[in-house]
Design a protein around this motif. Structure first.
Motif, mmCIF file in Angstrom:
data_model
loop_
_atom_site.group_PDB
_atom_site.id
_atom_site.type_symbol
_atom_site.label_atom_id
_atom_site.label_comp_id
_atom_site.label_asym_id
_atom_site.label_seq_id
_atom_site.Cartn_x
_atom_site.Cartn_y
_atom_site.Cartn_z
ATOM 1 N N LEU A 37 64.932 15.623 4.697
ATOM 2 C CA LEU A 37 65.174 16.528 3.574
ATOM 3 C C LEU A 37 64.196 17.688 3.611
ATOM 4 C CD1 LEU A 37 66.536 17.256 0.919
ATOM 5 C CD2 LEU A 37 65.004 15.666 -0.245
ATOM 6 N N VAL A 50 66.093 26.589 -2.630
ATOM 7 C CA VAL A 50 66.627 25.877 -1.473
ATOM 8 C C VAL A 50 67.684 24.836 -1.841
ATOM 9 C CG1 VAL A 50 64.534 26.215 -0.129
ATOM 10 C CG2 VAL A 50 64.772 24.175 -1.546
ATOM 11 N N ARG A 51 67.851 24.557 -3.153
ATOM 12 C CA ARG A 51 68.780 23.509 -3.529
ATOM 13 C C ARG A 51 68.915 23.482 -5.041
ATOM 14 N NH1 ARG A 51 67.938 17.701 -3.730
ATOM 15 N NH2 ARG A 51 65.754 18.081 -3.286
ATOM 16 N N ALA A 82 65.196 20.126 6.288
ATOM 17 C CA ALA A 82 66.366 20.922 5.923
ATOM 18 C C ALA A 82 66.000 21.997 4.904
ATOM 19 C CB ALA A 82 67.469 20.015 5.365
ATOM 20 N N GLU A 83 65.158 21.658 3.953
ATOM 21 C CA GLU A 83 64.799 22.630 2.933
ATOM 22 C C GLU A 83 63.923 23.737 3.509
ATOM 23 O OE1 GLU A 83 63.115 20.733 -0.448
ATOM 24 O OE2 GLU A 83 65.042 20.011 -1.176
ATOM 25 N N ALA A 143 71.149 19.967 0.876
ATOM 26 C CA ALA A 143 70.280 20.951 1.515
ATOM 27 C C ALA A 143 70.929 21.498 2.784
ATOM 28 C CB ALA A 143 68.919 20.331 1.839
ATOM 29 N N VAL A 167 65.948 26.309 5.212
ATOM 30 C CA VAL A 167 66.458 27.336 4.313
ATOM 31 C C VAL A 167 65.379 28.370 4.024
ATOM 32 C CG1 VAL A 167 67.395 27.815 2.025
ATOM 33 C CG2 VAL A 167 68.042 25.722 3.221
ATOM 34 N N PHE A 170 65.308 23.994 -7.055
ATOM 35 C CA PHE A 170 64.143 23.673 -6.238
ATOM 36 C C PHE A 170 63.705 24.931 -5.512
ATOM 37 C CE2 PHE A 170 66.616 19.822 -6.701
ATOM 38 C CZ PHE A 170 65.665 18.875 -7.045
#
Lengths: 244, 244
Positions: free
Chosen positions: B151, A90-91, B154-155, A154, B158, A78
């Motif tokens: 989510l 990011v993931r 959190a992303e 995450a 990052v 992602f």
DNA sequence: CGAGCCGTTGAGGGGATTCAAGCTCAGTGG
DNA sequence: CCACTGAGCTTGAATCCCCTCAACGGCTCG
């Protein structure tokens, strides 16, 4: 035709995709693991399996798509683009993970999802999820589990891969990639530029550290974009790193 | 509590907490915004409002709690401890956010949730959510929205706050803290050690950069742990930073 | 065979850390 | 009243890690 053992009373009644879903090796871990055979019969015609080469976008950020996907094999990343214009991974998602769930809420996809390895997906229209969800079954809860898993991934990405010395971040990344190893025990070894986008470092730094770990026999390249890990040495290196 | 006493003082035939919920200023943005007045009457006796001082844990990682919380005012941080033993703040929650949702899945809390400022919470037992969710109303969807928001937060943490030069990360953090400003336009200015835990830097670096921005009049301290921002200067500084 | 991509390695500079010393300020107790 | 304390913030100097710039080699592919 396959010699696959199928109950006789159903042999002719089942759609090929229904058989595929029933035999799906990730079904118990995947979204529809909670459905029974009858449920599977209802969904078979709508689910499409697809196979993608590496570096192919599954969907793009900003577009509101009509489907979610279950990862049957391979690794999906992602990506987001920062305000400065550079990409940031990011993931990651792997076997059994659900991706693109925000489509269920009619929201645009939050990230760009791109294949890292050859990937097998199951494409599930969101209208199908809506129908199944109205029955008040276990599906909504199952969806929430997926969301929580993604959130956890995450957050641990922040905690584990976004701070500390570069060498430690690379080691932790390798540990994580080991979770996505294929049946032969081969991990996906990202390009140096991708490691940089995951760990917030330059390609040169990523290259230096991977080379260093290769000289230490922690990782050894295996095929294109693949590698084998010496898990003992990896854990030992991490232990030494965290001892500080 | 299965049988609660019916209040005798029902002047307007509504329970005090029901009035509080109906009048809640974050209700439209909060979890129960989708419930009608009748729904509110059913829940009032189970929801408890609580007020916490700064640096008080709401719940701890690893424990499976019986409740979720809606943030009515203030800022809550989510912490994890890395393998090396140091704390890392992975996300913030503010007014209108739902926290501790993993309890709904009977999972242990994934992070440690700690108040940053004086915080007002609404404590919601998970059994209550279960009951309301069985009616097949809009609540499950609302919950999924919350998960997706978390989510997304959190992303973007990052992508925005975990890479790049330290100065740019501090600027982006200030921008984010501005979203949690109180009605007077005052933001929560974290301690330097907390900035370090959020952005992956040392307290000294955080101190140097905050001091620098104070000299540039981008931020000026205002009360204990508070500050005012010059948003124009902040955006200007970010533009200059991202121009590279 | 040259072009281009990817990986590697080196040299130098810069930004962040480390170590260290003062500083302010609230709380405490003489 | 004021020294004393400790926590948090600040600043300086030296070190180190990572970035930047650069060059080179292997490889695929047109």
């Amino acid at each position: 035709m396959s010699a696959h053992p199928i109950p006789l009373y159903r042999q002719d009644e089942r759609h090929p995709q229904a058989r595929a879903c029933a035999a799906c090796e990730v079904r118990s871990a995947a979204l529809f693991g909670v459905l029974d055979e009858g449920g599977l019969d209802r969904i078979h015609t709508h689910i499409a399996g697809l196979t993608l080469e590496p570096d192919i976008p599954v969907y793009g950020r900003g577009s509101a798509g009509p489907a979610v996907y279950t990862v049957r094999a391979g690794v999906v990343r992602f990506e987001r683009t920062t305000a400065r214009g550079d990409r940031r991974i990011v993931r990651l998602a792997g076997r059994g993970d659900l991706i693109g769930q925000e489509a269920l809420l009619r929201r645009p996809y939050a990230d760009e999802a791109i294949t890292c390895t050859p990937v097998q997906l199951c494409r599930i229209p969101i209208t199908l999820i809506d129908e199944l969800g109205q029955d008040g079954g276990a599906l909504p809860r199952e969806l929430m589990q997926r969301w929580q898993s993604a959130l956890d991934a995450a957050e641990s990405w922040v905690a584990e891969l976004s701070s500390g010395l570069a060498r430690r971040r690379v080691l932790r990344l390798l540990l994580r990639l080991a979770d996505h190893a294929d049946e032969a025990g081969t991990i996906w070894l990202p390009r140096r530029e991708e490691i940089g986008a995951m760990l917030g470092m330059t390609v040169e730094t990523a290259s230096r550290l991977v080379s260093q770990l290769r000289r230490e026999a922690v990782v050894q390249p295996f095929g294109p974009r693949g590698a084998r890990l010496d898990m003992t040495a990896l854990h030992e290196a991490l232990r030494a790193e965290d001892a500080a």
